[in-house]
Design a protein around this motif. Structure first.
Motif, PDB file in Angstrom:
ATOM      1  N   GLN A 189     -17.676  54.266   2.663  1.00 11.06           N
ATOM      2  CA  GLN A 189     -17.708  53.448   1.449  1.00 11.06           C
ATOM      3  C   GLN A 189     -16.622  53.983   0.529  1.00 11.06           C
ATOM      4  OE1 GLN A 189     -19.975  50.994   1.105  1.00 11.06           O
ATOM      5  NE2 GLN A 189     -20.863  51.530   3.100  1.00 11.06           N
ATOM      6  N   PRO A 190     -16.048  53.129  -0.293  1.00 10.46           N
ATOM      7  CA  PRO A 190     -15.039  53.670  -1.225  1.00 10.46           C
ATOM      8  C   PRO A 190     -15.683  54.493  -2.342  1.00 10.46           C
ATOM      9  CG  PRO A 190     -15.314  51.307  -1.522  1.00 10.46           C
ATOM     10  CD  PRO A 190     -16.212  51.686  -0.398  1.00 10.46           C
ATOM     11  N   LEU A 191     -14.938  55.488  -2.807  1.00 11.37           N
ATOM     12  CA  LEU A 191     -15.345  56.165  -4.045  1.00 11.37           C
ATOM     13  C   LEU A 191     -15.025  55.227  -5.199  1.00 11.37           C
ATOM     14  CD1 LEU A 191     -15.015  58.688  -2.068  1.00 11.37           C
ATOM     15  CD2 LEU A 191     -14.579  60.001  -4.135  1.00 11.37           C
ATOM     16  N   HIS A 192     -15.526  55.521  -6.375  1.00  9.77           N
ATOM     17  CA  HIS A 192     -15.225  54.719  -7.567  1.00  9.77           C
ATOM     18  C   HIS A 192     -15.656  53.267  -7.408  1.00  9.77           C
ATOM     19  CE1 HIS A 192     -13.236  57.503 -10.250  1.00  9.77           C
ATOM     20  NE2 HIS A 192     -12.668  58.057  -9.196  1.00  9.77           N
ATOM     21  N   LYS A 193     -16.732  53.048  -6.677  1.00 11.39           N
ATOM     22  CA  LYS A 193     -17.231  51.675  -6.529  1.00 11.39           C
ATOM     23  C   LYS A 193     -18.754  51.726  -6.447  1.00 11.39           C
ATOM     24  CE  LYS A 193     -16.794  47.637  -3.494  1.00 11.39           C
ATOM     25  NZ  LYS A 193     -18.225  47.493  -3.227  1.00 11.39           N
ATOM     26  N   ARG A 194     -19.414  50.804  -7.132  1.00  9.71           N
ATOM     27  CA  ARG A 194     -20.871  50.761  -7.061  1.00  9.71           C
ATOM     28  C   ARG A 194     -21.296  50.355  -5.651  1.00  9.71           C
ATOM     29  NH1 ARG A 194     -23.770  46.262 -10.355  1.00  9.71           N
ATOM     30  NH2 ARG A 194     -22.727  47.273 -12.092  1.00  9.71           N
ATOM     31  N   THR A 195     -22.313  51.053  -5.138  1.00  7.08           N
ATOM     32  CA  THR A 195     -22.777  50.809  -3.781  1.00  7.08           C
ATOM     33  C   THR A 195     -24.288  50.640  -3.805  1.00  7.08           C
ATOM     34  OG1 THR A 195     -21.027  52.284  -3.050  1.00  7.08           O
ATOM     35  CG2 THR A 195     -22.723  51.763  -1.439  1.00  7.08           C
ATOM     36  N   ASP A 196     -24.792  49.628  -3.098  1.00  4.15           N
ATOM     37  CA  ASP A 196     -26.244  49.441  -3.061  1.00  4.15           C
ATOM     38  C   ASP A 196     -26.847  50.292  -1.957  1.00  4.15           C
ATOM     39  OD1 ASP A 196     -26.547  47.674  -5.201  1.00  4.15           O
ATOM     40  OD2 ASP A 196     -25.663  46.066  -3.977  1.00  4.15           O
ATOM     41  N   ILE A 197     -27.992  50.825  -2.231  1.00  2.00           N
ATOM     42  CA  ILE A 197     -28.663  51.745  -1.314  1.00  2.00           C
ATOM     43  C   ILE A 197     -30.052  51.203  -1.038  1.00  2.00           C
ATOM     44  CG2 ILE A 197     -29.534  54.130  -1.109  1.00  2.00           C
ATOM     45  CD1 ILE A 197     -26.543  54.113  -1.336  1.00  2.00           C
ATOM     46  N   LYS A 198     -30.477  51.313   0.227  1.00  2.00           N
ATOM     47  CA  LYS A 198     -31.858  50.893   0.530  1.00  2.00           C
ATOM     48  C   LYS A 198     -32.648  52.054   1.134  1.00  2.00           C
ATOM     49  CE  LYS A 198     -30.542  48.846   4.956  1.00  2.00           C
ATOM     50  NZ  LYS A 198     -29.324  49.669   5.033  1.00  2.00           N
ATOM     51  N   PRO A 199     -33.977  51.940   1.134  1.00  2.33           N
ATOM     52  CA  PRO A 199     -34.780  53.055   1.619  1.00  2.33           C
ATOM     53  C   PRO A 199     -34.366  53.489   3.018  1.00  2.33           C
ATOM     54  CG  PRO A 199     -36.186  51.364   0.667  1.00  2.33           C
ATOM     55  CD  PRO A 199     -34.804  50.808   0.686  1.00  2.33           C
ATOM     56  N   GLY A 200     -34.300  54.768   3.227  1.00  2.00           N
ATOM     57  CA  GLY A 200     -33.950  55.305   4.545  1.00  2.00           C
ATOM     58  C   GLY A 200     -32.460  55.537   4.735  1.00  2.00           C
ATOM     59  N   ASP A 221     -26.951  46.387 -15.394  1.00  2.00           N
ATOM     60  CA  ASP A 221     -26.437  45.226 -16.135  1.00  2.00           C
ATOM     61  C   ASP A 221     -24.923  45.136 -16.048  1.00  2.00           C
ATOM     62  OD1 ASP A 221     -29.041  45.152 -16.953  1.00  2.00           O
ATOM     63  OD2 ASP A 221     -28.636  46.276 -18.816  1.00  2.00           O
ATOM     64  N   SER A 222     -24.298  46.294 -15.918  1.00  2.00           N
ATOM     65  CA  SER A 222     -22.848  46.327 -16.002  1.00  2.00           C
ATOM     66  C   SER A 222     -22.209  45.501 -14.884  1.00  2.00           C
ATOM     67  CB  SER A 222     -22.385  47.782 -15.918  1.00  2.00           C
ATOM     68  OG  SER A 222     -21.022  47.816 -15.592  1.00  2.00           O
ATOM     69  N   THR A 223     -21.164  44.782 -15.271  1.00  2.00           N
ATOM     70  CA  THR A 223     -20.451  44.008 -14.256  1.00  2.00           C
ATOM     71  C   THR A 223     -19.219  44.773 -13.776  1.00  2.00           C
ATOM     72  OG1 THR A 223     -19.311  42.915 -16.054  1.00  2.00           O
ATOM     73  CG2 THR A 223     -21.179  41.739 -15.084  1.00  2.00           C
ATOM     74  N   ASP A 224     -19.016  45.955 -14.336  1.00  2.00           N
ATOM     75  CA  ASP A 224     -17.876  46.773 -13.918  1.00  2.00           C
ATOM     76  C   ASP A 224     -18.284  47.562 -12.676  1.00  2.00           C
ATOM     77  OD1 ASP A 224     -16.547  45.879 -16.119  1.00  2.00           O
ATOM     78  OD2 ASP A 224     -16.960  47.652 -17.340  1.00  2.00           O
ATOM     79  N   THR A 225     -17.861  47.143 -11.529  1.00  2.00           N
ATOM     80  CA  THR A 225     -18.345  47.788 -10.311  1.00  2.00           C
ATOM     81  C   THR A 225     -17.298  48.653  -9.636  1.00  2.00           C
ATOM     82  OG1 THR A 225     -17.748  45.864  -9.002  1.00  2.00           O
ATOM     83  CG2 THR A 225     -20.014  45.954  -9.855  1.00  2.00           C
ATOM     84  N   LYS A 226     -16.070  48.630 -10.145  1.00  2.00           N
ATOM     85  CA  LYS A 226     -14.994  49.360  -9.499  1.00  2.00           C
ATOM     86  C   LYS A 226     -14.075  49.956 -10.552  1.00  2.00           C
ATOM     87  CE  LYS A 226     -11.996  47.920  -5.873  1.00  2.00           C
ATOM     88  NZ  LYS A 226     -11.460  46.756  -5.142  1.00  2.00           N
ATOM     89  N   THR A 227     -13.839  51.266 -10.504  1.00  2.00           N
ATOM     90  CA  THR A 227     -12.957  51.887 -11.503  1.00  2.00           C
ATOM     91  C   THR A 227     -11.527  51.376 -11.304  1.00  2.00           C
ATOM     92  OG1 THR A 227     -14.283  53.887 -11.275  1.00  2.00           O
ATOM     93  CG2 THR A 227     -12.217  54.096 -12.499  1.00  2.00           C
ATOM     94  N   PRO A 228     -10.879  50.902 -12.379  1.00  2.00           N
ATOM     95  CA  PRO A 228      -9.471  50.489 -12.236  1.00  2.00           C
ATOM     96  C   PRO A 228      -8.639  51.673 -11.703  1.00  2.00           C
ATOM     97  CG  PRO A 228     -10.320  49.952 -14.425  1.00  2.00           C
ATOM     98  CD  PRO A 228     -11.373  50.758 -13.746  1.00  2.00           C
ATOM     99  N   ILE A 229      -7.719  51.349 -10.792  1.00  2.00           N
ATOM    100  CA  ILE A 229      -6.914  52.386 -10.139  1.00  2.00           C
ATOM    101  C   ILE A 229      -6.269  53.333 -11.145  1.00  2.00           C
ATOM    102  CG2 ILE A 229      -4.847  52.794  -8.705  1.00  2.00           C
ATOM    103  CD1 ILE A 229      -7.001  51.623  -7.032  1.00  2.00           C
ATOM    104  N   GLU A 230      -5.742  52.769 -12.251  1.00  2.00           N
ATOM    105  CA  GLU A 230      -4.986  53.604 -13.196  1.00  2.00           C
ATOM    106  C   GLU A 230      -5.872  54.596 -13.944  1.00  2.00           C
ATOM    107  OE1 GLU A 230      -5.382  50.361 -13.304  1.00  2.00           O
ATOM    108  OE2 GLU A 230      -5.859  49.666 -15.338  1.00  2.00           O
TER     109      GLU A 230
END
Lengths: 315, 192
Positions: A87-98, A160-169
């Motif tokens: 998975q990329p760093l600096h990006k929101r990732t969904d996690i499920k049980p297990g 709530d945040s819609t910012d899911t990925k840190t801008p590259i800069e």
């Protein structure tokens, strides 16, 4: 909600904002060693910049998720794998049980921050919740987590945040080489003039004794003007002190509150988050600037970060 | 305004947020504050007596210190109980107190090699300076006794037991009293 610790790595602690206002009682700052990476991770999961997250040091670490959640990883990790899948760093990732969460060892830099959507349970004290290992206070029972521990949090799996990925800069560029700006310390003149110039002209290497309290600086032996004994005086994270052997050391977030060696320089606030990424062997060039310039740089840095992070401060 | 105000032995440092105030303004403000009379700023602190058990199990260095000072261990205890100390500052660890007394005392140096682990409450002495270790930690002060009293309780309004400038004396207790105080303290902590 909880996260089970399978492999804790070298030193994994719960860290957020530092403790503030208690240094006169001997209470250090503690808190995330790299506050910028912490803020960036927290933002991706909709948490406040200084919310408690999981600080992972150098080595790889493994966790198992026990509930649905959202997470984000920033910092030095060489990879972020969920069930073996990158998975990329600096990006929101969904996690499920297990799900097995594997955080790669640091190739460059030293520390990573795993933030979760929700409020992580951590021992509150003195207005903070970060871990202070020296006295076994705060965080997860005042200590680094071990295999078998469960990190709990009150959840909110859909931030709530819609910012899911840190801008590259805005992503800090970690390398083995750092330019760190400092102001002259109150006892800079304890060094000979020649050593004062070497301090700001030559490169140091972070020594092998590197931890949250600080690190020793190798490469150049500084000469003292005299060996007058100094009375213990206040020190802070980012203070560089020089003992009589001439090998300076740089204080980190867990540094004690007073010290008896000349304070030869102070890392500026805008660059202090870099201290958290120094590891044994990192090359460091200190550049001396005025305190007015340091404040300007800090405000410029905040103005770059605010559009993304909102009102934020670094420490 | 100040995020931290930290006294050293002969200096004081304040920390400010350069996002909120410029270094120039901070410096002007600090100078103004330093002009104001101190009397109002320094609260009166009651002297305190700290119970200390000088039993050998808590006092690994007592024997050689007594010898160095030309006393028997028993006289050393009475002598130490009669001294009046002042807290010079807190530092090193939360609640760790540096103490000083006026008495002229033969020089007792730090240990040539610091101990890996000292217990919380350990009382150190080097010449006319003493210290109280607030948490278990490595330490280089020679140790002559131990107090069962907590030096730092983060849940308290005043987390550190001692404050800079406070007058401190020591009172000798036996192991039974040491354990009693330690136990009372422990059950209080469980209640909270």
């Amino acid at each position: 909600m909880s996260l089970g610790v399978i492999k804790p790595g070298l030193q994994t602690t719960l860290q957020g904002s530092p403790f503030s206002g208690h240094r006169h009682l001997g209470m250090p700052a503690a808190g995330a060693a790299d506050c910028l990476s912490l803020a960036l991770a927290n933002h991706l999961v909709g948490e406040a910049a200084g919310a408690i997250a999981i600080e992972i040091t150098l080595d790889d670490a493994k966790f198992v998720a026990e509930k649905h959640s959202a997470m984000a990883l920033t910092g030095a990790a060489s990879f972020f794998r969920i069930n073996g899948e990158d998975q990329p760093l600096h990006k929101r990732t969904d996690i499920k049980p297990g799900d097995e969460i594997h955080i790669g060892p640091a190739d460059q830099g030293c520390r990573s921050y795993l933030a979760v959507a929700g409020k992580i349970d951590a021992q509150p004290l003195l207005g903070g919740q970060s871990t202070y290992l020296g006295a076994g206070l705060g965080g997860f029972h005042g200590r680094a987590v071990k295999a078998g521990d469960k990190i709990q949090w009150a959840g909110n799996s859909e931030p709530d945040s819609t910012d899911t990925k840190t801008p590259i800069e805005l992503r800090p560029n970690l390398s083995g080489k750092y330019i760190i700006r400092v102001t002259a310390g109150p006892e800079i003149s304890a060094l000979t003039l020649y050593s004062q110039s070497k301090l700001f002209e030559e490169k140091f290497q972070a020594g092998r004794r590197t931890n949250r309290m600080g690190l020793n600086l190798h490469g150049i032996v500084l000469e003292m003007e005299n060996d007058d004994e100094m009375q213990s005086a206040p020190v802070f994270p980012g203070t560089i002190q020089c003992p009589p052997d001439g090998e300076p050391f740089l204080l980190g977030p867990d540094a004690q509150t007073t010290g008896g060696y000349p304070r030869i320089a102070q890392v500026i606030r805008a660059d202090r988050h870099l201290i958290g990424q120094l590891r044994p062997g990192s090359e460091i060039q200190f550049v001396k600037i005025s305190s007015l310039r340091a404040a300007e740089i800090y405000r410029q840095k905040l103005s770059l970060l605010t559009p993304w992070l909102g009102a934020v401060s670094l420490w | 305004m100040w995020r931290e105000i930290v006294p050293g032995l002969e200096s004081v440092a304040v920390q400010f947020d350069p996002g909120q105030i410029t270094p120039d303004k901070a410096s002007v403000l600090l100078r103004e504050q330093l002009q104001q009379p101190l009397a109002a700023a320094v609260p009166q602190i009651e002297p305190i007596t700290v119970p200390v058990c000088y039993d050998k199990i808590f006092a690994p260095d007592q024997e050689w210190i007594a010898e160095k000072l030309g006393m028997s261990p028993a006289t050393l205890i009475a002598w130490h109980n009669n001294l009046s100390f002042t807290v010079t500052m807190l530092g090193f660890m939360p609640g760790f107190a540096y103490l000083r007394c006026q008495e002229e005392i033969a020089k007792i140096g730090r240990l040539p090699k610091p101990r890996q682990k000292l217990e919380a409450g350990s009382i150190g002495i080097i010449g006319n300076q003493s210290c109280i270790y607030s948490f278990s930690s490595p330490g280089g002060w020679p140790i002559i006794g131990r107090t069962p009293v907590s030096m730092f309780r983060p849940e308290n309004t005043r987390p550190a037991l001692l404050s800079a400038n406070q007058v401190v004396s020591f009172r000798s207790i036996d192991i039974a009293e040491f354990e009693k105080i330690a136990e009372e303290q422990y059950s209080r902590e469980l209640d909270e």
